[in-house]
Scaffold this motif. Structure first.
Motif, PDB file in Angstrom:
ATOM      1  N   ARG A  51      46.526  39.382  30.369  1.00  0.00           N
ATOM      2  CA  ARG A  51      45.402  39.058  29.484  1.00  0.00           C
ATOM      3  C   ARG A  51      45.940  38.104  28.428  1.00  0.00           C
ATOM      4  O   ARG A  51      46.840  38.461  27.664  1.00  0.00           O
ATOM      5  CB  ARG A  51      44.829  40.303  28.816  1.00  0.00           C
ATOM      6  CG  ARG A  51      43.674  40.037  27.839  1.00  0.00           C
ATOM      7  CD  ARG A  51      43.147  41.337  27.265  1.00  0.00           C
ATOM      8  NE  ARG A  51      41.989  41.130  26.409  1.00  0.00           N
ATOM      9  CZ  ARG A  51      42.033  40.950  25.086  1.00  0.00           C
ATOM     10  NH1 ARG A  51      43.223  40.972  24.465  1.00  0.00           N
ATOM     11  NH2 ARG A  51      40.938  40.772  24.382  1.00  0.00           N
ATOM     12  N   ASP A  62      39.206  33.077  29.884  1.00  0.00           N
ATOM     13  CA  ASP A  62      38.725  33.206  31.249  1.00  0.00           C
ATOM     14  C   ASP A  62      39.566  32.353  32.187  1.00  0.00           C
ATOM     15  O   ASP A  62      39.910  31.217  31.876  1.00  0.00           O
ATOM     16  CB  ASP A  62      37.260  32.787  31.331  1.00  0.00           C
ATOM     17  CG  ASP A  62      36.677  33.025  32.704  1.00  0.00           C
ATOM     18  OD1 ASP A  62      36.621  32.066  33.499  1.00  0.00           O
ATOM     19  OD2 ASP A  62      36.271  34.161  32.984  1.00  0.00           O
ATOM     20  N   ASP A  63      39.854  32.892  33.359  1.00  0.00           N
ATOM     21  CA  ASP A  63      40.740  32.214  34.308  1.00  0.00           C
ATOM     22  C   ASP A  63      40.254  30.830  34.710  1.00  0.00           C
ATOM     23  O   ASP A  63      41.054  29.924  34.949  1.00  0.00           O
ATOM     24  CB  ASP A  63      40.911  33.065  35.574  1.00  0.00           C
ATOM     25  CG  ASP A  63      41.849  34.231  35.351  1.00  0.00           C
ATOM     26  OD1 ASP A  63      42.355  34.380  34.227  1.00  0.00           O
ATOM     27  OD2 ASP A  63      42.080  34.998  36.296  1.00  0.00           O
ATOM     28  N   THR A  65      38.590  28.657  32.992  1.00  0.00           N
ATOM     29  CA  THR A  65      38.454  27.714  31.881  1.00  0.00           C
ATOM     30  C   THR A  65      39.642  26.747  31.833  1.00  0.00           C
ATOM     31  O   THR A  65      40.799  27.157  31.987  1.00  0.00           O
ATOM     32  CB  THR A  65      38.367  28.465  30.540  1.00  0.00           C
ATOM     33  OG1 THR A  65      37.282  29.382  30.582  1.00  0.00           O
ATOM     34  CG2 THR A  65      38.163  27.497  29.380  1.00  0.00           C
ATOM     35  N   HIS A 151      35.015  39.626  39.417  1.00  0.00           N
ATOM     36  CA  HIS A 151      36.358  39.993  38.949  1.00  0.00           C
ATOM     37  C   HIS A 151      37.147  40.513  40.145  1.00  0.00           C
ATOM     38  O   HIS A 151      36.678  41.385  40.881  1.00  0.00           O
ATOM     39  CB  HIS A 151      36.293  41.059  37.860  1.00  0.00           C
ATOM     40  CG  HIS A 151      35.559  40.601  36.629  1.00  0.00           C
ATOM     41  ND1 HIS A 151      36.094  39.689  35.745  1.00  0.00           N
ATOM     42  CD2 HIS A 151      34.327  40.890  36.165  1.00  0.00           C
ATOM     43  CE1 HIS A 151      35.225  39.460  34.774  1.00  0.00           C
ATOM     44  NE2 HIS A 151      34.146  40.164  35.016  1.00  0.00           N
ATOM     45  N   ARG A 231      33.202  31.963  40.825  1.00  0.00           N
ATOM     46  CA  ARG A 231      32.591  32.905  39.895  1.00  0.00           C
ATOM     47  C   ARG A 231      31.285  32.386  39.304  1.00  0.00           C
ATOM     48  O   ARG A 231      30.561  33.109  38.646  1.00  0.00           O
ATOM     49  CB  ARG A 231      33.565  33.208  38.738  1.00  0.00           C
ATOM     50  CG  ARG A 231      34.850  33.895  39.196  1.00  0.00           C
ATOM     51  CD  ARG A 231      35.668  34.321  37.999  1.00  0.00           C
ATOM     52  NE  ARG A 231      36.912  34.955  38.385  1.00  0.00           N
ATOM     53  CZ  ARG A 231      37.763  35.513  37.525  1.00  0.00           C
ATOM     54  NH1 ARG A 231      37.495  35.499  36.235  1.00  0.00           N
ATOM     55  NH2 ARG A 231      38.874  36.074  37.956  1.00  0.00           N
TER      56      ARG A 231
END
Length: 310
Positions: A51, A62-63, A65, A151, A231
């Motif tokens: 995280r 967020d992954d 981004t 997720h 996503r």
């Protein structure tokens, strides 16, 4: 290249004792790329355990981004937290639904072990067993071949909490109540009642099948809105979605309502109430996310979960 300082969030991490370190990634890298670079230096701190939070911020990154969009630039400092051992959501759902399948099979076929006497199964017991098995087999197949998850993983320890709902309420409690001698073909509570009337039972099955098939159609619709591995979501339209934001929950509840009518089981009533309340809470949260994400483009007249009511 962008050089980013990675420090532990709070106390030193046992899986990454070399922190803080400087990690280099490409200028157009995403947060997921940065996590991968950290995992290269500390393999036990794999991507899904991380995280990341930018120094001075509280919200995790967020992954998907881009680092530049998240305000991460050369010489920025980020803090990494170990989320603990992870397990895939797909595996979680498989484990959740396997519990009722196993428990109902054991109680239905070996009643003497649990009740101390053989049970001559009544029509309602036969119908109930068939519907439970079909429902959870459907859920397993949807998990393996239909669902796409926003997720990828969740903390491993949560699997016990998540599974308890299905294993205890829909599995143990429902099986204990449905296959007991009081529901058998020789029981005074069943003989001569509506629960051995095949017209009544088949009527409930027909209504249940409508709900199950409708639920399946909404899952197919949701699958089509999210590309494999992506996503990003789109506004759902079509069957069910023209009425409410979460028709999959509505049809799920409807199916269990008809199952409860068919059996009159106290355990089914309990599972229906708890499940409906849980899904209503989830529905409110997801409805708000839809409205926040899509703004004025989201249909204003759409209810949350129950057509015309809620």
């Amino acid at each position: 290249m962008v050089s980013v300082k990675i420090s532990p969030a709070g106390k030193p991490l046992s899986l990454a004792r070399g922190l803080p370190v400087t990690v280099e990634v490409k200028n157009n890298a995403k947060v997921s790329d940065l996590k991968a670079a950290i995992a290269t230096k500390f393999p036990k701190l794999y991507v899904s355990r991380q995280r990341l939070v930018l120094k001075g911020e509280r919200k995790s990154l967020d992954d998907d981004t881009l680092l530049k969009d998240a305000g991460v630039n050369d010489a920025s400092e980020l803090f990494v937290k170990d989320l603990g051992a992870q397990i895939s959501w797909r595996t979680v759902f498989v484990v959740e639904y396997i519990g009722p399948l196993i428990l109902h099979t054991i109680f239905y076929w070996f009643p003497q072990v649990f009740y101390g006497q053989p049970v001559q199964h009544s029509e309602v017991q036969k119908f109930a067993y068939a519907l439970v098995m079909l429902h959870f087999l459907k859920r397993e197949l949807e998990t393996l071949f239909i669902h796409r998850f926003s997720h990828g993983t969740m903390p491993f320890v949560y699997i016990f909490r998540n599974s308890a709902h299905y294993h205890i309420l829909a599995g143990l409690f429902l099986a204990i109540d449905l296959y007991r001698p009081g529901y058998s073909a020789t029981s005074p509570s069943i003989k001569g009642t509506i629960y051995e009337n095949t017209t009544f039972l088949w009527g409930c099955v027909a209504a249940w099948l409508f709900a199950e098939y409708s639920n399946f159609l909404t899952h197919l619709n949701l699958r089509s809105l999210r590309p494999e591995g992506g996503r990003k979501r789109a506004i759902p339209y079509g069957y069910g979605f023209d009425w409410v934001s979460l028709p999959n929950y509505y049809f799920e509840i409807l199916g269990w309502a008809w199952f409860t009518v068919m059996t009159g089981s106290w355990a089914s009533i309990l599972f229906f109430i708890v499940g409906s309340g849980t899904m209503a809470n989830w529905a409110v949260q997801k409805h708000r996310k839809y409205k926040k994400e899509f703004g004025s483009d989201y249909p204003r007249n759409r209810k949350i979960m129950i057509p015309l009511i809620f």
